[in-house]
Design a protein around this motif. Structure first.
Motif, PDB file in Angstrom:
ATOM      1  N   TYR A  48      66.373 -44.887  18.688  1.00  0.00           N
ATOM      2  CA  TYR A  48      67.691 -45.270  17.708  1.00  0.00           C
ATOM      3  C   TYR A  48      67.942 -46.422  18.416  1.00  0.00           C
ATOM      4  O   TYR A  48      69.007 -47.358  18.303  1.00  0.00           O
ATOM      5  CB  TYR A  48      68.073 -44.420  18.884  1.00  0.00           C
ATOM      6  CG  TYR A  48      69.016 -44.818  19.859  1.00  0.00           C
ATOM      7  CD1 TYR A  48      69.537 -45.456  20.735  1.00  0.00           C
ATOM      8  CD2 TYR A  48      67.835 -44.062  20.770  1.00  0.00           C
ATOM      9  CE1 TYR A  48      69.313 -45.914  21.894  1.00  0.00           C
ATOM     10  CE2 TYR A  48      67.928 -44.311  22.904  1.00  0.00           C
ATOM     11  CZ  TYR A  48      68.880 -45.171  22.656  1.00  0.00           C
ATOM     12  OH  TYR A  48      68.605 -44.865  23.953  1.00  0.00           O
ATOM     13  N   LYS A  49      66.824 -47.275  19.420  1.00  0.00           N
ATOM     14  CA  LYS A  49      67.289 -48.380  19.873  1.00  0.00           C
ATOM     15  C   LYS A  49      66.627 -49.236  18.831  1.00  0.00           C
ATOM     16  O   LYS A  49      67.352 -50.723  18.437  1.00  0.00           O
ATOM     17  CB  LYS A  49      65.870 -48.760  20.610  1.00  0.00           C
ATOM     18  CG  LYS A  49      66.992 -48.210  21.715  1.00  0.00           C
ATOM     19  CD  LYS A  49      65.949 -48.746  23.587  1.00  0.00           C
ATOM     20  CE  LYS A  49      66.497 -47.754  24.512  1.00  0.00           C
ATOM     21  NZ  LYS A  49      65.401 -48.588  25.597  1.00  0.00           N
ATOM     22  N   LEU A  50      66.344 -49.285  17.517  1.00  0.00           N
ATOM     23  CA  LEU A  50      66.098 -50.187  16.686  1.00  0.00           C
ATOM     24  C   LEU A  50      67.298 -50.538  15.639  1.00  0.00           C
ATOM     25  O   LEU A  50      67.004 -51.299  14.828  1.00  0.00           O
ATOM     26  CB  LEU A  50      64.377 -49.496  15.853  1.00  0.00           C
ATOM     27  CG  LEU A  50      63.760 -50.141  16.101  1.00  0.00           C
ATOM     28  CD1 LEU A  50      62.477 -49.161  15.599  1.00  0.00           C
ATOM     29  CD2 LEU A  50      62.662 -50.822  16.744  1.00  0.00           C
ATOM     30  N   PHE A  51      67.931 -49.700  16.031  1.00  0.00           N
ATOM     31  CA  PHE A  51      69.432 -50.095  14.827  1.00  0.00           C
ATOM     32  C   PHE A  51      70.704 -50.368  15.575  1.00  0.00           C
ATOM     33  O   PHE A  51      71.819 -49.801  14.649  1.00  0.00           O
ATOM     34  CB  PHE A  51      69.708 -47.933  14.652  1.00  0.00           C
ATOM     35  CG  PHE A  51      68.943 -48.099  13.491  1.00  0.00           C
ATOM     36  CD1 PHE A  51      68.579 -48.192  11.868  1.00  0.00           C
ATOM     37  CD2 PHE A  51      67.596 -47.121  13.932  1.00  0.00           C
ATOM     38  CE1 PHE A  51      68.029 -47.886  11.184  1.00  0.00           C
ATOM     39  CE2 PHE A  51      66.258 -46.498  13.195  1.00  0.00           C
ATOM     40  CZ  PHE A  51      66.499 -47.131  11.787  1.00  0.00           C
ATOM     41  N   ILE A  52      70.704 -50.424  17.184  1.00  0.00           N
ATOM     42  CA  ILE A  52      71.757 -51.369  17.534  1.00  0.00           C
ATOM     43  C   ILE A  52      71.628 -52.640  17.200  1.00  0.00           C
ATOM     44  O   ILE A  52      71.013 -53.660  17.508  1.00  0.00           O
ATOM     45  CB  ILE A  52      71.475 -51.073  19.528  1.00  0.00           C
ATOM     46  CG1 ILE A  52      71.473 -49.205  19.350  1.00  0.00           C
ATOM     47  CG2 ILE A  52      72.957 -51.655  19.962  1.00  0.00           C
ATOM     48  CD1 ILE A  52      71.312 -49.014  20.937  1.00  0.00           C
ATOM     49  N   GLU A  53      73.300 -53.360  16.915  1.00  0.00           N
ATOM     50  CA  GLU A  53      73.182 -54.100  16.624  1.00  0.00           C
ATOM     51  C   GLU A  53      73.194 -54.976  17.894  1.00  0.00           C
ATOM     52  O   GLU A  53      74.310 -54.674  18.765  1.00  0.00           O
ATOM     53  CB  GLU A  53      74.328 -54.498  15.904  1.00  0.00           C
ATOM     54  CG  GLU A  53      74.422 -55.928  14.851  1.00  0.00           C
ATOM     55  CD  GLU A  53      75.456 -56.253  14.019  1.00  0.00           C
ATOM     56  OE1 GLU A  53      75.729 -57.143  13.532  1.00  0.00           O
ATOM     57  OE2 GLU A  53      76.723 -55.432  14.386  1.00  0.00           O
ATOM     58  N   SER A  54      72.389 -56.437  18.525  1.00  0.00           N
ATOM     59  CA  SER A  54      72.793 -57.391  19.261  1.00  0.00           C
ATOM     60  C   SER A  54      73.676 -58.139  19.113  1.00  0.00           C
ATOM     61  O   SER A  54      74.842 -57.979  18.227  1.00  0.00           O
ATOM     62  CB  SER A  54      71.550 -58.041  19.538  1.00  0.00           C
ATOM     63  OG  SER A  54      71.566 -59.572  20.327  1.00  0.00           O
ATOM     64  N   GLU A  55      74.767 -58.198  20.672  1.00  0.00           N
ATOM     65  CA  GLU A  55      76.266 -58.697  20.133  1.00  0.00           C
ATOM     66  C   GLU A  55      75.990 -60.430  20.651  1.00  0.00           C
ATOM     67  O   GLU A  55      76.861 -60.834  20.556  1.00  0.00           O
ATOM     68  CB  GLU A  55      76.474 -58.095  21.821  1.00  0.00           C
ATOM     69  CG  GLU A  55      77.365 -56.781  21.783  1.00  0.00           C
ATOM     70  CD  GLU A  55      77.674 -56.022  22.804  1.00  0.00           C
ATOM     71  OE1 GLU A  55      78.041 -57.021  23.366  1.00  0.00           O
ATOM     72  OE2 GLU A  55      77.883 -55.144  22.693  1.00  0.00           O
ATOM     73  N   GLU A  56      74.192 -61.094  20.565  1.00  0.00           N
ATOM     74  CA  GLU A  56      74.056 -62.038  21.004  1.00  0.00           C
ATOM     75  C   GLU A  56      74.626 -62.918  19.977  1.00  0.00           C
ATOM     76  O   GLU A  56      74.547 -62.247  18.680  1.00  0.00           O
ATOM     77  CB  GLU A  56      72.960 -61.975  20.916  1.00  0.00           C
ATOM     78  CG  GLU A  56      72.169 -61.937  22.586  1.00  0.00           C
ATOM     79  CD  GLU A  56      70.586 -61.802  22.645  1.00  0.00           C
ATOM     80  OE1 GLU A  56      70.100 -62.497  22.208  1.00  0.00           O
ATOM     81  OE2 GLU A  56      70.061 -61.525  23.952  1.00  0.00           O
TER      82      GLU A  56
END
Length: 71
Positions: free
Chosen positions: A63-71
């Motif tokens: 699932y971590k591969l699908f979390i959009e970065s907030e940067e």
């Protein structure tokens, strides 16, 4: 959210974090270097089986591969 871009960015981020080249990472996944390159450049959709192979090789939860970065 463009899921292909999010996935590609995360693969590249985690791959760089563990210090692997695309070629070394592809070998670890059992995939071709150009396939990894295409994912990281947003030119390739990917099967669920290969998503799991990539997550396993990176040592991260899928699932971590699908979390959009907030940067």
């Amino acid at each position: 959210m463009d899921i292909i871009k999010v996935f590609g960015n995360n693969v590249k981020y985690y791959r760089n974090k563990i210090g692997l080249s695309q070629e070394a990472f592809a070998e670890k996944c059992g995939l071709h270097r150009t396939y990894i390159s295409a994912i990281e450049c947003y030119r390739r959709s990917i099967s669920l089986e290969n998503i799991q192979r990539i997550a396993d090789a990176l040592g991260v939860e899928t699932y971590k591969l699908f979390i959009e970065s907030e940067e």
